[in-house]
Design an enzyme around this catalytic site. Structure first.
Site, PDB file in Angstrom:
ATOM      1  CG  HIS A 168      -1.837 -10.020   4.996  1.00 41.01           C
ATOM      2  ND1 HIS A 168      -1.186 -10.554   3.871  1.00 41.01           N
ATOM      3  CD2 HIS A 168      -3.157 -10.467   4.529  1.00 41.01           C
ATOM      4  CE1 HIS A 168      -2.140 -10.998   3.062  1.00 41.01           C
ATOM      5  NE2 HIS A 168      -3.138 -10.884   3.421  1.00 41.01           N
ATOM      6  CG  ASP A 221      -9.180  -6.231   3.820  1.00 42.95           C
ATOM      7  OD1 ASP A 221      -9.873  -5.878   2.665  1.00 42.95           O
ATOM      8  OD2 ASP A 221      -8.836  -7.490   3.977  1.00 42.95           O
TER       9      ASP A 221
END
Length: 130
Positions: A98, A29
């Site tokens: 996601h 991320d």
């Protein structure tokens, strides 16, 4: 496979992948809640978890398991949050399905505030639960 040229996740390249399978990928991320925060996504562009195929569901589940093993070995976290935000009202900001796999560490302040459920719920150390 479906691809959206305007989607930041669809633009990821193999050099970005931490793990890859036939149907999905995992990558770091760019705004992590904690050290080791991974995103796991289907390769096919679909906006919501409700739109993935059965094969993609199985591949995503397997990748969560594989990613946990990798993070256990690399970062040795004390726990995990596994989160899917589905829809803007639920905090989804990138509309490519996601899964957040967020390692959690005792007594560590999170780096990001926002829409990740449970990000402020890390209690102070409780040795009886370690």
């Amino acid at each position: 496979m479906d691809f959206d040229p305007n989607c930041v996740f669809c633009q990821k390249q193999p050099v970005d992948f931490v793990i890859e399978s036939k149907l999905c990928i995992a990558f770091w991320d760019i705004h992590p809640v904690s050290k080791g925060h991974l995103l796991i996504v289907p390769k096919r562009h679909v906006a919501q978890i409700w739109e993935v195929t059965e094969a993609e569901k199985q591949a995503l589940g397997q990748m969560v398991e594989d990613a946990k093993k990798l993070l256990d070995a690399q970062f040795k976290p004390d726990g995990y949050n596994v989160s899917i935000n589905s829809g803007a009202a639920a905090g989804q900001s990138v509309f490519h399905c996601h899964i957040h796999l967020i390692p959690r560490y005792w007594n560590k302040v999170t780096k990001r505030v926002g829409a990740i459920p449970g990000q402020f719920l890390v209690p102070k150390a409780r040795p009886e639960f370690k």
